[in-house]
Design a protein around this motif. Structure first.
Motif, PDB file in Angstrom:
ATOM      1  N   ARG A  19      24.270  -7.274  18.893  1.00 13.24           N
ATOM      2  CA  ARG A  19      25.199  -8.288  18.394  1.00 13.24           C
ATOM      3  C   ARG A  19      26.529  -7.649  17.998  1.00 13.24           C
ATOM      4  N   ARG A 179      30.765 -18.121  15.924  1.00 13.90           N
ATOM      5  CA  ARG A 179      30.076 -17.343  14.905  1.00 13.90           C
ATOM      6  C   ARG A 179      30.569 -17.712  13.511  1.00 13.90           C
ATOM      7  N   SER A 186      21.330 -16.032   8.789  1.00 16.11           N
ATOM      8  CA  SER A 186      21.196 -15.549  10.159  1.00 16.11           C
ATOM      9  C   SER A 186      19.792 -15.823  10.686  1.00 16.11           C
ATOM     10  N   LEU A 187      19.656 -15.688  11.997  1.00 14.31           N
ATOM     11  CA  LEU A 187      18.353 -15.898  12.621  1.00 14.31           C
ATOM     12  C   LEU A 187      17.418 -14.741  12.282  1.00 14.31           C
ATOM     13  N   ILE A 192      14.663 -15.132  16.910  1.00 20.68           N
ATOM     14  CA  ILE A 192      15.375 -14.544  18.050  1.00 20.68           C
ATOM     15  C   ILE A 192      14.414 -14.268  19.199  1.00 20.68           C
ATOM     16  N   LEU A 195      13.477 -17.543  20.862  1.00 24.94           N
ATOM     17  CA  LEU A 195      14.611 -18.038  21.646  1.00 24.94           C
ATOM     18  C   LEU A 195      14.778 -17.240  22.935  1.00 24.94           C
ATOM     19  N   GLN A 196      14.621 -15.906  22.849  1.00 19.72           N
ATOM     20  CA  GLN A 196      14.758 -15.072  24.034  1.00 19.72           C
ATOM     21  C   GLN A 196      13.718 -15.442  25.083  1.00 19.72           C
ATOM     22  N   ALA A 225      15.553 -22.238  14.385  1.00 14.98           N
ATOM     23  CA  ALA A 225      16.675 -21.572  15.041  1.00 14.98           C
ATOM     24  C   ALA A 225      17.695 -22.589  15.552  1.00 14.98           C
ATOM     25  N   LEU A 229      21.613 -22.819  14.325  1.00 14.16           N
ATOM     26  CA  LEU A 229      22.690 -22.708  15.304  1.00 14.16           C
ATOM     27  C   LEU A 229      23.462 -24.021  15.455  1.00 14.16           C
ATOM     28  N   LYS A 240      23.906 -21.301  22.989  1.00 12.92           N
ATOM     29  CA  LYS A 240      24.749 -20.821  21.895  1.00 12.92           C
ATOM     30  C   LYS A 240      24.316 -19.433  21.442  1.00 12.92           C
ATOM     31  N   ALA A 241      23.009 -19.187  21.431  1.00 14.98           N
ATOM     32  CA  ALA A 241      22.501 -17.869  21.034  1.00 14.98           C
ATOM     33  C   ALA A 241      22.966 -16.797  22.000  1.00 14.98           C
ATOM     34  N   TYR A 246      22.945 -13.166  20.186  1.00 15.86           N
ATOM     35  CA  TYR A 246      21.592 -13.019  19.648  1.00 15.86           C
ATOM     36  C   TYR A 246      20.601 -12.642  20.746  1.00 15.86           C
TER      37      TYR A 246
END
Length: 248
Positions: A19, A179, A186-187, A192, A195-196, A225, A229, A240-241, A246
């Motif tokens: 990041r 941001r 924060s996440l 994270i 989301l990944q 998350a 966001l 957005k991530a 992220y």
């Protein structure tokens, strides 16, 4: 974007490190522009972004970054005074670079074999020659990255490379804007990771199996998350991530 994951916490490869590597401030973007300027053998650069998008008669170009020093405002004002409407219209219709030859004696742009793929602007006011690369990212983040010099020699490889890098510059600026609008919370690492995996195309059941969690827990992580966001759904949260660095 070619970033890798994994590794010790806070070290190269970790989520936090990745990041920070993705333009955490404007001071991180500036050296990239200087490197682009050098590859073009230009003398200065300016970055213009469109504000007031979607509002009739409110659109305008604003200079966000430049390295002209005390004379930067004057040069930007000259460029916008002569071409602002043309630039605002052009980015909506075409992504071809625009070039012009300056009024100073010997000032010129040689586009060589790339000449058919650039649009030439007629000017009598600007002393320097220049090239501007249009960037259109969507409803927000549109604008131009401009380079100025007495003489510019453009090859196809240089034009293509700099246009791609110009898009990345504008994406970094948009990410910085977003941001700043993200809640301070924060996440988490779990959010994270989920989301990944979702961004990689995994459904909740597959994520749960891979991480040894229940589907309910995975959905809870993805839901929290999405809220953090400020997104309306999982797809928007993933997009957005990515922009915020992220996930990849």
């Amino acid at each position: 974007m070619g970033y890798s994951r994994g590794g010790a916490a806070d070290g190269p490869g970790s989520v936090q490190y990745i990041r920070l590597q993705r333009g955490s401030s404007r001071s991180d973007i500036f050296p990239k522009l200087v490197a682009m300027q050098k590859s073009l053998k230009a003398r200065n650069f300016s970055v213009f972004r469109i504000t007031g998008a979607g509002l009739p008669n409110k659109r305008k170009l604003v200079c966000e970054l430049e390295n002209w020093g005390s004379g930067g405002a004057e040069v930007s004002a000259q460029l916008l005074g002569e071409f602002e409407e043309t630039l605002l219209d052009h980015v909506e219709m075409s992504l071809l670079p625009l070039v012009w030859s300056g009024a100073r004696s010997g000032s010129m742009v040689d586009a060589g074999e790339f000449s058919p793929l650039v649009r030439r602007l007629e000017t009598v006011a600007l002393p320097f020659s220049g090239v501007v690369f249009p960037v259109r990212l969507g409803a927000l983040g549109n604008g131009y990255v401009a380079f100025f010099s007495d003489q510019l020699s453009l090859t196809a490889d240089v034009v293509i490379d700099l246009h791609v890098e110009s898009c990345q510059i504008m994406m970094d600026l948009l990410a910085l804007d977003e941001r700043r609008s993200v809640p301070a919370e924060s996440l988490s690492e779990r959010e994270i990771t989920c989301l990944q995996l979702a961004g990689d195309g995994r459904i909740s059941e597959e994520i749960a199996e891979k991480l040894g969690l229940s589907v309910h827990t995975v959905n809870a992580y993805l839901g929290s998350a999405t809220i953090k966001l400020d997104s309306v759904n999982r797809i928007q949260a993933i997009a957005k991530a990515i922009r915020l660095g992220y996930i990849t």
